[in-house]
Design a protein around this motif. Structure first.
Motif, PDB file in Angstrom:
ATOM      1  N   ALA A   1      -5.098  -3.368  -2.510  1.00  0.00           N
ATOM      2  CA  ALA A   1      -4.091  -2.778  -3.404  1.00  0.00           C
ATOM      3  C   ALA A   1      -2.899  -2.392  -2.546  1.00  0.00           C
ATOM      4  O   ALA A   1      -3.072  -1.950  -1.406  1.00  0.00           O
ATOM      5  N   PRO A   2      -1.686  -2.595  -3.069  1.00  0.00           N
ATOM      6  CA  PRO A   2      -0.500  -2.184  -2.316  1.00  0.00           C
ATOM      7  C   PRO A   2      -0.300  -0.667  -2.409  1.00  0.00           C
ATOM      8  O   PRO A   2      -0.868  -0.015  -3.283  1.00  0.00           O
ATOM      9  N   CYS A   3       0.556  -0.137  -1.503  1.00  0.00           N
ATOM     10  CA  CYS A   3       0.725   1.322  -1.458  1.00  0.00           C
ATOM     11  C   CYS A   3       1.793   1.826  -2.430  1.00  0.00           C
ATOM     12  O   CYS A   3       1.830   3.002  -2.762  1.00  0.00           O
ATOM     13  N   PHE A   4       2.682   0.930  -2.861  1.00  0.00           N
ATOM     14  CA  PHE A   4       3.805   1.265  -3.755  1.00  0.00           C
ATOM     15  C   PHE A   4       4.825   2.216  -3.111  1.00  0.00           C
ATOM     16  O   PHE A   4       5.694   2.748  -3.786  1.00  0.00           O
ATOM     17  N   LYS A   5       4.720   2.437  -1.815  1.00  0.00           N
ATOM     18  CA  LYS A   5       5.635   3.389  -1.158  1.00  0.00           C
ATOM     19  C   LYS A   5       6.447   2.778  -0.027  1.00  0.00           C
ATOM     20  O   LYS A   5       7.510   3.290   0.302  1.00  0.00           O
ATOM     21  N   CYS A   6       5.940   1.706   0.579  1.00  0.00           N
ATOM     22  CA  CYS A   6       6.601   1.182   1.782  1.00  0.00           C
ATOM     23  C   CYS A   6       7.851   0.378   1.410  1.00  0.00           C
ATOM     24  O   CYS A   6       8.152   0.150   0.234  1.00  0.00           O
ATOM     25  N   TYR A   7       8.565  -0.073   2.427  1.00  0.00           N
ATOM     26  CA  TYR A   7       9.789  -0.851   2.250  1.00  0.00           C
ATOM     27  C   TYR A   7       9.558  -2.070   1.344  1.00  0.00           C
ATOM     28  O   TYR A   7      10.308  -2.324   0.409  1.00  0.00           O
TER      29      TYR A   7
END
Ligand SMILES: [Zn+2]
Ligand SMILES: [Zn+2]
Length: 346
Positions: free
Chosen positions: A93-99
């Motif tokens: 799952a992606p973090c939804f916070k990074c660049y």
């Protein structure tokens, strides 16, 4: 779960996979424990078995990532799932916070949360994956079909990046599971598909899935020419997709494209390898050459929809069932290019 132990296949190092007892994972807040009903073999598991995995699989851990099963235990604070739900979850799952997440390029997330460990009786779904990349399976979809969601999501991502329109001639190099997904998806897009592989058995499956032409690379003198000869005036195909992960095939894939065509170099090669590209060809032919990696929550949902709606025959991807204790036999068969995927049952 009486004694909190389960049977599992543990990876200890290249060529060293052992069938042992290990602890059943304990779900924490936001996590779920699943009883595995189906786990499918994958080319990347074969790579792990043979040469280890640089980042994802630690020595002494359970591996396997394409699975479906039943939720048997829930951590605190979960509202969207219940005990008894049939589910499929993918491996990240992606973090939804990074660049990159801010750019909505979720497959390149700097902080992907990974989950492996499906060659076992039970697996725990981490909170991030439960929240965004876990899907309830409707009754009419079987566990092995649902377990195809993860690899299919990668291929759906790949096909979406390949600029295919109706009537395009598309060459797919490699007829392993991912190549066969590309054949299937290119046909759904209305393309004319040329499938290449070394195995007649796999090419037969490609044909069953709709490939219009087959090229057995071991039976032609020049694989690039054999593919180009199938196009008008030998000009090359509109779109070429690489699904083997060998640098030589990457090079051939580029040479099969027509001027202005799109080349999707999808199959991951061994690290440290490189390819040669004719600069003149790249310049004057205005080729679009791209790499595509992994999946995103959007493609996971899209892939599951294709399975749920029965848009292709999922059974073609599953060669036969194998019990968990025979995992290594299944991986060895895959290594000999026998079969597509094996459905490992617990
Ligand atoms: Zn996989
Ligand atoms: Zn991120």
């Amino acid at each position: 779960m009486e004694n909190n132990k389960m049977k599992a296949q543990l990876f200890y190092g290249p060529g060293d996979v052992r069938f042992e007892e290990t602890d059943i994972p304990k779900p924490g807040p936001g996590e779920a424990l699943v009883k595995i009903k189906s786990v499918l073999t994958c080319g990347s598991d074969l790579k792990t078995y043979r040469r280890g995995h640089p980042t994802m699989i630690a020595d002494g851990s359970v591996f396997g990532h394409e699975w479906a099963g039943d939720i048997v235990e829930l951590g605190e604070g979960i509202e969207d799932f219940n005990i008894g739900d049939r589910v499929v979850a993918v491996n990240t799952a992606p973090c939804f916070k990074c660049y990159y997440c801010k750019l909505e390029r979720y497959s390149m997330c700097d902080n992907l949360v990974y989950n492996n460990g499906a060659y076992a009786e039970y697996i725990k779904i981490p909170a991030d994956i439960l929240a965004v990349n876990t899907i309830k399976i409707p009754d009419h979809v079987g566990y092995p079909a649902a377990a195809l969601t993860e690899p299919l999501a990668c291929a759906v991502h790949g096909i979406d990046e390949s600029n295919i329109t109706e009537g395009d001639v598309v060459a797919v190099n490699g007829a392993g599971p991912i190549g066969l997904f590309f054949v299937t998806l290119a046909k759904l897009k209305g393309a004319i598909v040329i499938s290449s592989d070394l195995s007649d058995e796999r090419l037969k499956v490609a044909e069953e899935l709709g490939a219009d032409f087959n090229v057995n690379a071991s039976k032609v003198e020049d694989q690039v020419q054999a593919v180009r000869d199938l196009t008008a005036g030998g000009r090359g195909v509109d779109v070429t997709i690489e699904a083997t992960g060998f640098p030589k095939v990457w090079e051939m894939t580029i040479l099969m494209a027509r001027k202005g065509g799109t080349v999707n170099l999808f199959g991951g090669c061994a690290s440290g390898t490189s390819i040669n590209i004719d600069t003149k060809l790249l310049h004057y032919s205005e080729l679009i050459i791209k790499g595509v990696y992994h999946h995103t929550p959007y493609y996971v949902k899209k892939a599951f929809k294709l399975i749920e709606k029965g848009l292709f025959d999922t059974s073609r991807f599953i060669t036969s069932d194998m019990p968990l204790e025979r995992l290594v036999d299944a991986l060895e068969l895959m290594g000999q290019q026998k079969g597509i995927k094996y459905n490992i049952t617990t």
